[in-house]
Design a protein around this motif. Structure first.
Motif, PDB file in Angstrom:
ATOM      1  N   ASP A 153      23.901  20.168  55.786  1.00 39.08           N
ATOM      2  CA  ASP A 153      23.529  21.228  54.835  1.00 39.08           C
ATOM      3  C   ASP A 153      22.019  21.384  54.750  1.00 39.08           C
ATOM      4  OD1 ASP A 153      26.174  21.755  54.180  1.00 39.08           O
ATOM      5  OD2 ASP A 153      26.124  20.655  52.280  1.00 39.08           O
TER       6      ASP A 153
ATOM      7  N   ARG B  35      23.428  25.557  46.438  1.00 44.89           N
ATOM      8  CA  ARG B  35      24.520  24.847  47.114  1.00 44.89           C
ATOM      9  C   ARG B  35      25.157  23.786  46.229  1.00 44.89           C
ATOM     10  NH1 ARG B  35      28.389  22.733  48.803  1.00 44.89           N
ATOM     11  NH2 ARG B  35      28.762  21.825  50.843  1.00 44.89           N
ATOM     12  N   TYR B  36      24.323  23.007  45.512  1.00 44.66           N
ATOM     13  CA  TYR B  36      24.821  21.833  44.793  1.00 44.66           C
ATOM     14  C   TYR B  36      24.736  21.937  43.275  1.00 44.66           C
ATOM     15  CZ  TYR B  36      24.558  19.631  49.379  1.00 44.66           C
ATOM     16  OH  TYR B  36      24.723  19.324  50.696  1.00 44.66           O
TER      17      TYR B  36
END
Length: 110
Positions: A23, A69-70
């Motif tokens: 990622d 993303r997180y």
């Protein structure tokens, strides 16, 4: 449980070091593509400053991609704020990956 209903989906597996590294590498390629340099080799020992020549604005972009993303569990600015200047200059992709994995694991405990 009604036998005709599908079983609930299992909880997603926590990201592994390998998936987080992939990622981060993808995010870095996105950032570097703006400079026409999206084919740079990125690995655990790749240095943000010396190897990738990232500017502070690039780290801001990366921080946004990490949060997208997180979520807010991965806070790049907070991570960097806890470092001395020399540590930031010597920051590797592997160290960031370890931070992300650690942040995600601690976020799951709550």
């Amino acid at each position: 449980m009604n036998p005709t209903q599908p079983a609930p989906a299992p909880a997603p597996a926590p990201p592994t070091a390998e998936t987080v590294l992939a990622d981060i590498s993808g995010m870095l390629r996105t950032v570097l593509a703006e400079y026409g340099e999206d084919d740079v080799a990125i690995g655990m020992s790749t240095l943000f400053n010396r190897d990738l020549e990232l500017e502070s604005i690039d780290l801001v972009t990366l921080a946004g991609l990490l949060e997208e993303r997180y979520g807010q569990r991965v806070n790049l600015a907070e991570f960097l704020a806890g470092m001395e200047f020399d540590e930031i200059i010597e920051l590797t992709v592997g160290r960031l990956m370890e931070h992300v994995v650690r942040s995600l694991k601690s976020g799951r405990a709550g």
